[in-house]
Enzyme design. Structure first.
Site, PDB file in Angstrom:
ATOM      1  N   ALA A  63       0.899  -0.971   0.004  1.00 42.24           N
ATOM      2  CA  ALA A  63      -0.183  -0.019  -0.009  1.00 42.24           C
ATOM      3  C   ALA A  63       0.807   1.231  -0.048  1.00 42.24           C
ATOM      4  O   ALA A  63       2.280   1.040   0.328  1.00 42.24           O
ATOM      5  CB  ALA A  63      -1.077   0.090   1.121  1.00 42.24           C
ATOM      6  N   GLY A 108       0.705  -4.982   1.003  1.00 39.76           N
ATOM      7  CA  GLY A 108      -0.736  -5.074   0.127  1.00 39.76           C
ATOM      8  C   GLY A 108      -0.244  -5.994  -0.867  1.00 39.76           C
ATOM      9  O   GLY A 108      -1.180  -6.490  -1.721  1.00 39.76           O
ATOM     10  N   GLU A 111      -0.381  -9.367  -0.369  1.00 42.15           N
ATOM     11  CA  GLU A 111      -1.966  -9.666  -0.006  1.00 42.15           C
ATOM     12  C   GLU A 111      -2.706  -9.639  -1.360  1.00 42.15           C
ATOM     13  O   GLU A 111      -3.549 -10.618  -1.349  1.00 42.15           O
ATOM     14  CB  GLU A 111      -2.340  -8.508   0.860  1.00 42.15           C
ATOM     15  CG  GLU A 111      -1.963  -8.799   2.406  1.00 42.15           C
ATOM     16  CD  GLU A 111      -2.089  -7.700   3.347  1.00 42.15           C
ATOM     17  OE1 GLU A 111      -1.954  -6.377   2.941  1.00 42.15           O
ATOM     18  OE2 GLU A 111      -2.684  -7.639   4.416  1.00 42.15           O
ATOM     19  N   GLU A 131       4.412  -4.904   7.583  1.00 44.75           N
ATOM     20  CA  GLU A 131       3.733  -4.074   8.274  1.00 44.75           C
ATOM     21  C   GLU A 131       4.010  -3.785   9.711  1.00 44.75           C
ATOM     22  O   GLU A 131       4.049  -2.507  10.396  1.00 44.75           O
ATOM     23  CB  GLU A 131       2.198  -4.695   8.432  1.00 44.75           C
ATOM     24  CG  GLU A 131       1.557  -4.379   6.884  1.00 44.75           C
ATOM     25  CD  GLU A 131       1.831  -5.313   5.794  1.00 44.75           C
ATOM     26  OE1 GLU A 131       2.561  -6.382   6.394  1.00 44.75           O
ATOM     27  OE2 GLU A 131       1.088  -5.448   5.069  1.00 44.75           O
TER      28      GLU A 131
END
Ligand code: DAK
Length: 261
Positions: A63, A108, A111, A131
């Site tokens: 992200a 992300g 993910e 993270e």
């Protein structure tokens, strides 16, 4: 679209996240464009999708940390919902999605790859959930999908240590199905997508649904899901043709493409 490219090659659609300057990091615009791209896929023609990243260095480096850094709790929640909705749309998309992971797949990025049905990668791919080093938990399904894919012990090790792993280790733990030299990755993804696209589309879609929905429930309920989707294939043109073709003893016959979507 600014950051998402889409190309249809026969029965295969290729989605490319193209924000190379930021290693294809997912900002709000990328997530919105991905959502719109999925909505626009012509499901009457396309039977398998490939998701990849632009350039040779990165699939998706996570992200967008710049965009996230100043979010309030409420904005963080809204950003998380936008991501989770599009990841879930990918996961439950009616046709199979192959992630062709061509470099960094972090946070992300790892993910979104795990929201796809099948993952293959290039030799330079790097996976990780960094993270906790940024002061957050994986928020786009990482704690859930990684544990389901590679087992709780390995997922916990990767998530708690925030240590990245290379392609060979990702292969060893079952996070990816195969590793290719970089230049062979897209041809391999396209070949796999074409192999899927050759099969009876209703049956392939029902297999995806049966596997995904069955994994969420106990075996007794899972078998009922399978029974329903199995029965659903009967009396379709594809089932009638596929079985009649097998039973036909004429050696000269040529198999026609399956028609239904
Ligand atoms: N976000 C924004 N920009 C990024 C980025 C990212 N994730 N990753 C790389 N970039 C940018 C860099 O800032 C740099 O920009 P310029 O300085 O050139 O303007 C450019 O891409 C090239 O990066 P580097 O110069 O760093 O390239 P290197 O080869 O040296 O390093 C690297 C590559 C991938 C190792 C490094 O860039 C890196 O560590 N990137 C960050 C990887 C990372 O930590 N990713 C995980 C992000 S956290 C949520 C749900 C989900 C999430 C959050 C919230 N909610 C439910 C609310 C998800 C979180 C994450 O994904």
């Amino acid at each position: 679209m600014e950051f998402v490219l889409y190309e249809q090659k026969g029965a295969v659609g290729v989605i490319t996240i193209s924000r190379e300057k930021a290693l294809n990091a997912l900002n709000s615009t990328v997530l919105e464009e991905l959502d719109k791209t999925l909505d626009a896929v012509n499901l009457d023609e396309v039977r398998a999708l490939i998701l990849t990243g632009a350039g040779e260095k990165s699939f998706v480096a996570g992200a967008d940390i710049g965009e996230m850094s100043s979010l309030t709790k409420a904005e963080g929640e809204a950003f998380g919902k936008k991501g989770n909705d599009v990841f879930r749309k990918l996961e439950t998309f009616p046709i199979p999605v192959i992630a062709a992971i061509n470099g960094f797949a972090l946070g992300g990025g790892c993910e979104i790859a795990m929201s796809c049905d099948i993952r293959i990668c290039s030799e330079n791919a790097v996976f990780g959930q960094p993270e906790v080093g940024l002061g957050i938990t994986p928020g786009f399904g990482g704690t859930q999908r990684l544990a389901r894919l590679v087992g709780a012990g390995m997922a916990k090790q990767m998530i708690y240590t925030a240590r990245n792993i290379k392609a060979d280790e990702a292969f060893r733990i079952g996070l990816v199905n195969a590793v290719y030299p970089a230049e062979e990755l897209m041809p391999a993804a396209e070949k796999m997508a074409a192999d899927i696209a050759k099969n009876a589309p209703i049956a392939v879609r029902n297999c995806k649904k049966a596997i995904n929905e069955g994994l969420d429930v106990d075996m007794d309920a899972a078998i009922v899901i399978e029974e329903k989707l199995f029965g659903d294939c009967f009396e379709t043109e594809d089932q009638t043709y596929g079985m009649a073709f097998f039973l036909d003893k004429n050696k000269e016959k040529v198999k026609e493409p399956f028609k239904n979507c």
